[in-house]
Design a protein around this motif. Sequence first.
Motif, PDB file in Angstrom:
ATOM      1  N   PHE A 190     -11.868   6.211   4.184  1.00 51.63           N
ATOM      2  CA  PHE A 190     -11.608   4.694   4.211  1.00 51.63           C
ATOM      3  C   PHE A 190     -11.697   4.427   2.705  1.00 51.63           C
ATOM      4  CE2 PHE A 190     -13.239   0.559   4.033  1.00 51.63           C
ATOM      5  CZ  PHE A 190     -12.418  -0.273   5.061  1.00 51.63           C
ATOM      6  N   ALA A 191     -10.281   3.863   2.400  1.00 51.31           N
ATOM      7  CA  ALA A 191     -10.037   3.437   0.985  1.00 51.31           C
ATOM      8  C   ALA A 191      -9.630   2.098   0.913  1.00 51.31           C
ATOM      9  CB  ALA A 191      -8.995   4.786   0.246  1.00 51.31           C
ATOM     10  N   LYS A 192     -10.182   1.702  -0.219  1.00 49.38           N
ATOM     11  CA  LYS A 192      -9.607   0.411  -0.650  1.00 49.38           C
ATOM     12  C   LYS A 192      -9.100  -0.083  -2.017  1.00 49.38           C
ATOM     13  CE  LYS A 192     -12.051  -4.391  -1.590  1.00 49.38           C
ATOM     14  NZ  LYS A 192     -13.201  -4.910  -2.019  1.00 49.38           N
ATOM     15  N   CYS A 193      -8.015  -0.816  -2.009  1.00 50.70           N
ATOM     16  CA  CYS A 193      -7.612  -1.089  -3.175  1.00 50.70           C
ATOM     17  C   CYS A 193      -7.043  -2.595  -3.540  1.00 50.70           C
ATOM     18  CB  CYS A 193      -6.442  -0.102  -3.561  1.00 50.70           C
ATOM     19  SG  CYS A 193      -5.069  -0.387  -2.359  1.00 50.70           S
ATOM     20  N   THR A 194      -6.942  -3.184  -4.510  1.00 53.51           N
ATOM     21  CA  THR A 194      -6.742  -4.354  -4.601  1.00 53.51           C
ATOM     22  C   THR A 194      -5.410  -4.371  -5.605  1.00 53.51           C
ATOM     23  OG1 THR A 194      -8.910  -5.038  -4.864  1.00 53.51           O
ATOM     24  CG2 THR A 194      -7.336  -6.648  -5.991  1.00 53.51           C
ATOM     25  N   VAL A 195      -4.371  -4.845  -5.133  1.00 57.29           N
ATOM     26  CA  VAL A 195      -3.109  -4.824  -5.635  1.00 57.29           C
ATOM     27  C   VAL A 195      -2.711  -5.811  -6.972  1.00 57.29           C
ATOM     28  CG1 VAL A 195      -0.537  -4.867  -5.197  1.00 57.29           C
ATOM     29  CG2 VAL A 195      -2.178  -3.523  -3.654  1.00 57.29           C
ATOM     30  N   VAL A 196      -2.003  -5.627  -7.807  1.00 58.65           N
ATOM     31  CA  VAL A 196      -1.813  -6.566  -8.833  1.00 58.65           C
ATOM     32  C   VAL A 196      -1.011  -7.682  -8.061  1.00 58.65           C
ATOM     33  CG1 VAL A 196      -0.481  -7.294 -10.838  1.00 58.65           C
ATOM     34  CG2 VAL A 196      -1.930  -4.912 -10.748  1.00 58.65           C
ATOM     35  N   LYS A 197      -1.281  -9.058  -8.184  1.00 60.28           N
ATOM     36  CA  LYS A 197      -0.497 -10.006  -7.583  1.00 60.28           C
ATOM     37  C   LYS A 197       0.935 -10.073  -7.998  1.00 60.28           C
ATOM     38  CE  LYS A 197      -4.173 -13.189  -6.765  1.00 60.28           C
ATOM     39  NZ  LYS A 197      -4.486 -13.177  -5.585  1.00 60.28           N
ATOM     40  N   GLY A 198       1.832 -10.045  -6.798  1.00 59.12           N
ATOM     41  CA  GLY A 198       3.204 -10.059  -7.119  1.00 59.12           C
ATOM     42  C   GLY A 198       3.765  -8.769  -6.900  1.00 59.12           C
ATOM     43  N   LYS A 199       2.861  -7.682  -6.691  1.00 56.09           N
ATOM     44  CA  LYS A 199       3.177  -6.402  -6.329  1.00 56.09           C
ATOM     45  C   LYS A 199       2.983  -5.929  -5.037  1.00 56.09           C
ATOM     46  CE  LYS A 199       4.653  -5.235 -10.529  1.00 56.09           C
ATOM     47  NZ  LYS A 199       5.949  -4.615 -10.848  1.00 56.09           N
ATOM     48  N   GLU A 200       2.484  -6.905  -4.167  1.00 51.77           N
ATOM     49  CA  GLU A 200       2.020  -6.533  -2.662  1.00 51.77           C
ATOM     50  C   GLU A 200       3.113  -5.813  -1.886  1.00 51.77           C
ATOM     51  OE1 GLU A 200      -0.233  -9.972  -4.089  1.00 51.77           O
ATOM     52  OE2 GLU A 200       1.809  -9.459  -4.080  1.00 51.77           O
TER      53      GLU A 200
ATOM     54  N   GLY B 291      -7.780  -2.074 -11.179  1.00 53.06           N
ATOM     55  CA  GLY B 291      -8.577  -1.100 -11.120  1.00 53.06           C
ATOM     56  C   GLY B 291      -8.557   0.161 -10.339  1.00 53.06           C
ATOM     57  N   GLU B 292      -9.303   0.926  -9.689  1.00 56.48           N
ATOM     58  CA  GLU B 292      -9.256   2.005  -9.044  1.00 56.48           C
ATOM     59  C   GLU B 292      -9.423   2.082  -7.559  1.00 56.48           C
ATOM     60  OE1 GLU B 292     -11.734   5.303 -10.735  1.00 56.48           O
ATOM     61  OE2 GLU B 292     -11.200   4.789 -12.710  1.00 56.48           O
ATOM     62  N   LEU B 293      -8.737   2.935  -6.766  1.00 54.71           N
ATOM     63  CA  LEU B 293      -8.937   3.162  -5.607  1.00 54.71           C
ATOM     64  C   LEU B 293     -10.444   3.489  -5.186  1.00 54.71           C
ATOM     65  CD1 LEU B 293      -5.933   5.522  -4.444  1.00 54.71           C
ATOM     66  CD2 LEU B 293      -6.487   3.301  -3.562  1.00 54.71           C
ATOM     67  N   GLU B 294     -10.811   2.722  -4.337  1.00 48.57           N
ATOM     68  CA  GLU B 294     -12.454   2.930  -3.863  1.00 48.57           C
ATOM     69  C   GLU B 294     -12.419   3.917  -2.442  1.00 48.57           C
ATOM     70  OE1 GLU B 294     -15.654   0.283  -1.915  1.00 48.57           O
ATOM     71  OE2 GLU B 294     -14.787  -0.571  -3.620  1.00 48.57           O
ATOM     72  N   ILE B 295     -12.913   5.173  -2.738  1.00 44.86           N
ATOM     73  CA  ILE B 295     -12.531   6.012  -1.439  1.00 44.86           C
ATOM     74  C   ILE B 295     -14.004   6.346  -0.987  1.00 44.86           C
ATOM     75  CG2 ILE B 295     -11.779   8.427  -0.814  1.00 44.86           C
ATOM     76  CD1 ILE B 295      -9.600   7.942  -3.144  1.00 44.86           C
ATOM     77  N   HIS B 296     -13.925   6.499   0.378  1.00 46.81           N
ATOM     78  CA  HIS B 296     -15.323   6.809   1.135  1.00 46.81           C
ATOM     79  C   HIS B 296     -14.866   7.818   2.085  1.00 46.81           C
ATOM     80  CE1 HIS B 296     -17.624   3.497  -0.740  1.00 46.81           C
ATOM     81  NE2 HIS B 296     -16.518   2.995  -0.776  1.00 46.81           N
ATOM     82  N   LEU B 297     -15.751   8.851   2.139  1.00 44.37           N
ATOM     83  CA  LEU B 297     -15.388  10.224   3.347  1.00 44.37           C
ATOM     84  C   LEU B 297     -16.514   9.851   4.206  1.00 44.37           C
ATOM     85  CD1 LEU B 297     -14.342  12.952   1.042  1.00 44.37           C
ATOM     86  CD2 LEU B 297     -12.960  11.528   2.199  1.00 44.37           C
ATOM     87  N   TYR B 298     -16.176  10.120   5.584  1.00 38.15           N
ATOM     88  CA  TYR B 298     -17.255  10.123   6.715  1.00 38.15           C
ATOM     89  C   TYR B 298     -16.839  11.351   7.665  1.00 38.15           C
ATOM     90  CZ  TYR B 298     -17.434   5.202   5.202  1.00 38.15           C
ATOM     91  OH  TYR B 298     -17.806   4.069   4.328  1.00 38.15           O
ATOM     92  N   GLU B 299     -17.876  11.766   8.198  1.00 40.70           N
ATOM     93  CA  GLU B 299     -17.368  12.739   9.294  1.00 40.70           C
ATOM     94  C   GLU B 299     -18.633  12.519  10.607  1.00 40.70           C
ATOM     95  OE1 GLU B 299     -18.936  16.292   7.209  1.00 40.70           O
ATOM     96  OE2 GLU B 299     -21.010  15.698   7.202  1.00 40.70           O
TER      97      GLU B 299
END
Length: 95
Positions: free
Chosen positions: A5-15, A85-93
């Motif tokens: 599960f990864a989250k990122c915030t895209v620079v406005k206008g680059k969606e 910023g950076e991708l926020e990444i979480h791993l689950y099993e």
Amino acid sequence: MIAVFAKCTVVKGKEKEFLDLAHNLAQKSREENANISYDVLCEKDKSLNEFYFLEKWQDKKALDLHMQTEHFVKTIEAVNKIIDGELEIHLYENV
């Protein structure tokens, strides 16, 4: 099975640029043998520049191999140029 599960915030206008990259990555990733699912999501009725990846892979080895593919490497390089910023990444099993 391993889930990402990864989250990122895209620079406005680059969606749109981000979504083109993300959808292409998702399509190519779904073609990998060990991929179970790969989705690009946004939270309904929330910020229009926050996006999420939800991936499922057969195991950690499959995920590691995926992260070495040309389509993954090139996409992440491009995405890193248009996110805040950076991708926020979480791993689950499975437990």
